[in-house]
Each structure stands twice: as C-alpha cells, then as structure tokens.
Design a protein around this motif. Structure first.
Motif, PDB file in Angstrom:
ATOM      1  N   PRO A  13       0.832  -1.209   0.000  1.00  0.00           N
ATOM      2  CA  PRO A  13       0.000   0.000   0.000  1.00  0.00           C
ATOM      3  C   PRO A  13       0.871   1.266   0.000  1.00  0.00           C
ATOM      4  CG  PRO A  13      -0.909  -1.593   1.541  1.00  0.00           C
ATOM      5  CD  PRO A  13       0.409  -2.162   1.055  1.00  0.00           C
ATOM      6  N   GLY A  14       0.473   2.249  -0.804  1.00  0.00           N
ATOM      7  CA  GLY A  14       1.180   3.527  -0.829  1.00  0.00           C
ATOM      8  C   GLY A  14       2.251   3.655  -1.899  1.00  0.00           C
ATOM      9  N   VAL A  15       2.534   2.583  -2.638  1.00  0.00           N
ATOM     10  CA  VAL A  15       3.610   2.672  -3.640  1.00  0.00           C
ATOM     11  C   VAL A  15       3.185   3.411  -4.921  1.00  0.00           C
ATOM     12  CG1 VAL A  15       4.958   0.688  -2.829  1.00  0.00           C
ATOM     13  CG2 VAL A  15       3.151   0.334  -4.538  1.00  0.00           C
ATOM     14  N   GLY A  16       1.881   3.605  -5.101  1.00  0.00           N
ATOM     15  CA  GLY A  16       1.450   4.397  -6.264  1.00  0.00           C
ATOM     16  C   GLY A  16       0.671   3.615  -7.319  1.00  0.00           C
ATOM     17  N   LYS A  17       0.071   2.500  -6.938  1.00  0.00           N
ATOM     18  CA  LYS A  17      -0.675   1.665  -7.894  1.00  0.00           C
ATOM     19  C   LYS A  17      -1.877   2.407  -8.470  1.00  0.00           C
ATOM     20  CE  LYS A  17      -1.418  -1.438  -4.672  1.00  0.00           C
ATOM     21  NZ  LYS A  17      -0.666  -0.812  -3.568  1.00  0.00           N
ATOM     22  N   THR A  18      -2.633   3.073  -7.594  1.00  0.00           N
ATOM     23  CA  THR A  18      -3.857   3.756  -8.029  1.00  0.00           C
ATOM     24  C   THR A  18      -3.522   4.921  -8.952  1.00  0.00           C
ATOM     25  OG1 THR A  18      -4.815   3.149  -5.907  1.00  0.00           O
ATOM     26  CG2 THR A  18      -5.982   4.827  -7.169  1.00  0.00           C
ATOM     27  N   THR A  19      -2.517   5.697  -8.564  1.00  0.00           N
ATOM     28  CA  THR A  19      -2.091   6.841  -9.365  1.00  0.00           C
ATOM     29  C   THR A  19      -1.689   6.376 -10.768  1.00  0.00           C
ATOM     30  OG1 THR A  19      -1.221   7.786  -7.314  1.00  0.00           O
ATOM     31  CG2 THR A  19      -0.504   8.816  -9.375  1.00  0.00           C
ATOM     32  N   ARG A 106       4.369   8.753   2.991  1.00  0.00           N
ATOM     33  CA  ARG A 106       3.085   8.636   2.258  1.00  0.00           C
ATOM     34  C   ARG A 106       2.017   7.960   3.122  1.00  0.00           C
ATOM     35  NH1 ARG A 106       4.723   6.254  -3.657  1.00  0.00           N
ATOM     36  NH2 ARG A 106       6.319   7.791  -4.194  1.00  0.00           N
ATOM     37  N   ARG A 110      -1.516   9.294   4.960  1.00  0.00           N
ATOM     38  CA  ARG A 110      -2.784   8.602   4.712  1.00  0.00           C
ATOM     39  C   ARG A 110      -3.484   8.266   6.033  1.00  0.00           C
ATOM     40  NH1 ARG A 110      -2.695   3.372   0.786  1.00  0.00           N
ATOM     41  NH2 ARG A 110      -2.550   4.924  -0.854  1.00  0.00           N
ATOM     42  N   SER A 147       9.017   3.655  -7.968  1.00  0.00           N
ATOM     43  CA  SER A 147       7.876   4.571  -7.896  1.00  0.00           C
ATOM     44  C   SER A 147       8.089   5.585  -6.774  1.00  0.00           C
ATOM     45  CB  SER A 147       6.597   3.753  -7.685  1.00  0.00           C
ATOM     46  OG  SER A 147       5.469   4.588  -7.638  1.00  0.00           O
ATOM     47  N   ASN A 148       9.137   6.399  -6.952  1.00  0.00           N
ATOM     48  CA  ASN A 148       9.500   7.381  -5.919  1.00  0.00           C
ATOM     49  C   ASN A 148       9.153   8.811  -6.285  1.00  0.00           C
ATOM     50  OD1 ASN A 148      10.894   5.567  -4.006  1.00  0.00           O
ATOM     51  ND2 ASN A 148      12.253   5.241  -5.755  1.00  0.00           N
ATOM     52  N   THR A 149       9.247   9.128  -7.564  1.00  0.00           N
ATOM     53  CA  THR A 149       9.128  10.531  -7.986  1.00  0.00           C
ATOM     54  C   THR A 149       8.139  10.664  -9.153  1.00  0.00           C
ATOM     55  OG1 THR A 149      10.836  10.259  -9.677  1.00  0.00           O
ATOM     56  CG2 THR A 149      11.597  10.861  -7.465  1.00  0.00           C
ATOM     57  N   PRO A 150       7.686  11.883  -9.426  1.00  0.00           N
ATOM     58  CA  PRO A 150       6.836  12.103 -10.601  1.00  0.00           C
ATOM     59  C   PRO A 150       7.533  11.675 -11.904  1.00  0.00           C
ATOM     60  CG  PRO A 150       6.694  13.976  -9.125  1.00  0.00           C
ATOM     61  CD  PRO A 150       7.778  13.102  -8.579  1.00  0.00           C
ATOM     62  N   LEU A 153       6.969   8.046 -12.293  1.00  0.00           N
ATOM     63  CA  LEU A 153       5.590   7.808 -12.732  1.00  0.00           C
ATOM     64  C   LEU A 153       5.483   7.977 -14.250  1.00  0.00           C
ATOM     65  CD1 LEU A 153       2.497   7.441 -12.227  1.00  0.00           C
ATOM     66  CD2 LEU A 153       2.393   9.897 -11.779  1.00  0.00           C
TER      67      LEU A 153
HETATM   68  P1  DAT Z   1      -1.421   2.819  -3.776  1.00  0.00           P
HETATM   69  O1  DAT Z   1      -2.583   2.763  -4.733  1.00  0.00           O
HETATM   70  O2  DAT Z   1      -0.315   1.896  -4.154  1.00  0.00           O
HETATM   71  O3  DAT Z   1      -1.818   2.661  -2.340  1.00  0.00           O
HETATM   72  P2  DAT Z   1      -1.419   5.675  -4.392  1.00  0.00           P
HETATM   73  O4  DAT Z   1      -1.492   5.714  -5.873  1.00  0.00           O
HETATM   74  O5  DAT Z   1      -2.666   5.951  -3.624  1.00  0.00           O
HETATM   75  O6  DAT Z   1      -0.768   4.293  -3.893  1.00  0.00           O
HETATM   76  O7  DAT Z   1      -0.251   6.689  -3.982  1.00  0.00           O
HETATM   77  C1  DAT Z   1       0.063   6.988  -2.620  1.00  0.00           C
HETATM   78  C2  DAT Z   1       0.546   8.421  -2.530  1.00  0.00           C
HETATM   79  O8  DAT Z   1       1.792   8.561  -3.180  1.00  0.00           O
HETATM   80  C3  DAT Z   1      -0.381   9.429  -3.184  1.00  0.00           C
HETATM   81  O9  DAT Z   1      -0.386  10.582  -2.371  1.00  0.00           O
HETATM   82  C4  DAT Z   1       0.265   9.751  -4.511  1.00  0.00           C
HETATM   83  C5  DAT Z   1       1.723   9.537  -4.226  1.00  0.00           C
HETATM   84  N1  DAT Z   1       2.478   8.992  -5.370  1.00  0.00           N
HETATM   85  C6  DAT Z   1       2.143   7.934  -6.134  1.00  0.00           C
HETATM   86  N2  DAT Z   1       3.068   7.695  -7.076  1.00  0.00           N
HETATM   87  C7  DAT Z   1       4.036   8.622  -6.908  1.00  0.00           C
HETATM   88  C8  DAT Z   1       5.282   8.911  -7.566  1.00  0.00           C
HETATM   89  N3  DAT Z   1       5.732   8.178  -8.598  1.00  0.00           N
HETATM   90  N4  DAT Z   1       6.003   9.944  -7.111  1.00  0.00           N
HETATM   91  C9  DAT Z   1       5.562  10.700  -6.078  1.00  0.00           C
HETATM   92  N5  DAT Z   1       4.421  10.491  -5.405  1.00  0.00           N
HETATM   93  C10 DAT Z   1       3.661   9.458  -5.814  1.00  0.00           C
END
Ligand code: DAT
Length: 172
Positions: A13-19, A106, A110, A147-150, A153
């Motif tokens: 959780p929190g690694v950015g899957k949803t984004t 992150r 949350r 998955s650390n930075t924009p 992404l």
């Molecule tokens: P997950 O769906 O894995 O739980 P999320 O997409 O909700 O994760 O992202 C968690 C938070 O991190 C959210 O505030 C957006 C941010 N985030 C996601 N991907 C990122 C990235 N590559 N760089 C920086 N922040 C990011």
C-alpha cells in the motif's frame, strides 16, 4: 473484437498503484479495476481483521466477480496482493517499489499509525509482494518499477503504454 491485455499492478500500500493505474487507463483505453473498491461495492468480505481494523477479502467471490471481464481482456487490476488471482488472468505483472522513508511519509499522511504503519513499511523492506509475485506468476512476466518521484511515474506510464501498443499489434 480486438484482443487487449490484462495488466496487474501490485505492491505494498502507498507505492502508487492507483495513481499509475488510473492514468494508464486514460492513456490506453483499458479499464481500471481497484480490488479494494470492488470488494467494498459488492461487500465481498469474509469477516473482519481486528488487528488491522479492516474487513477480510472474500477471495473466491472477488475472483468469481471478475472472471468474465478478465477473460474478455483489457483490464488493469490494482491490488496490494497477487497470489489470490488465477495465473491465467494476466499477461504482465508490475510490482511497484518505493524507498522506505518515502513510503513511511506517504502512509503517515494517509493516516496510518503504529503497527499498521510499521508492518506496511516492513512489507516493502522485505520485498514481500515481489516475492509473492514471482511465486505466483512466470518470472518472465514480473517486472519491478521504481515509484519514488513524478519522473518515475511518467517513465512507468510511457513504458507500459508502449508495451500495451506492442502487445495489441502482436495479437491482432
Ligand atoms: P497505492 O494505490 O499503491 O496505495 P497511491 O497511488 O494511492 O498508492 O499513492 C500513494 C501516494 O503517493 C499518493 O499521495 C500519490 C503519491 N504517489 C504515487 N506515485 C508517486 C510517484 N511516482 N512519485 C511521487 N508520489 C507518488
């Protein structure tokens, strides 16, 4: 009908899957499926986990609910686990990875605290989900993505869009 691939986005959780998953759906036209949301909508639960204060997923019902769509193809599935799904569903599996300190921040924002926060960060440190993925799927289709930075992404999006386009060329 054109054949389209199924993609699994997994990781702690929190690694950015949803984004990543939602933006990927926009760019590819594939359908984004969030397993947490699906379970909530259909109340696909089997009990309650007191320790983590969350409902327990009824995995069989989740699989039944999704199977028809998965057979059709074109699904991007987002879940923080991967060994509950049939292996045949996915053409490619991405395990997103985030540095510990970054993930800690992150998850804290949350609202995670205490054991839930620590256990999730530890899950990432021990690369639990990556190991689950290589056990559950052919190692050749499992890829880790930073998955650390924009910038990460954007790079991940471009790579997966390109992979999807190539897959569709090869299979249609
Ligand atoms: P997950 O769906 O894995 O739980 P999320 O997409 O909700 O994760 O992202 C968690 C938070 O991190 C959210 O505030 C957006 C941010 N985030 C996601 N991907 C990122 C990235 N590559 N760089 C920086 N922040 C990011």
């Amino acid at each position: 009908m054109r054949k389209r691939p199924n993609i699994l986005l997994t990781g702690t959780p929190g690694v950015g899957k949803t984004t990543l998953g939602k933006e990927l759906a926009q760019r590819t036209g594939l359908t984004y499926v969030n397993i947490g949301d699906l379970a909530q909508e259909g109340q696909l639960y089997d009990g309650y986990d007191e320790e983590y204060q969350c409902p327990i997923l009824d995995e069989d019902r989740v699989v039944d609910e999704l199977d028809e769509k998965m057979v059709e193809g074109g699904q991007i599935v987002d879940y923080h686990g991967c060994d509950l799904f049939p292996e045949r569903w996915f053409h490619i599996v991405f395990v997103l990875r985030t540095d510990n300190t970054q993930l800690y921040t992150r998850l804290e924002s949350r609202g995670y605290t205490g054991k839930k926060l620590q256990d999730n960060v530890q899950c990432e440190i021990f690369q639990t989900i990556y190991e689950e993925a290589v056990e559950a799927y052919n190692e050749e289709i499992v890829h880790q993505l930073p998955s650390n930075t924009p910038d990460d992404l954007e790079r991940n999006l471009e790579q997966i869009v390109q992979w999807t386009e190539q897959w569709m060329k090869d299979h249609n």
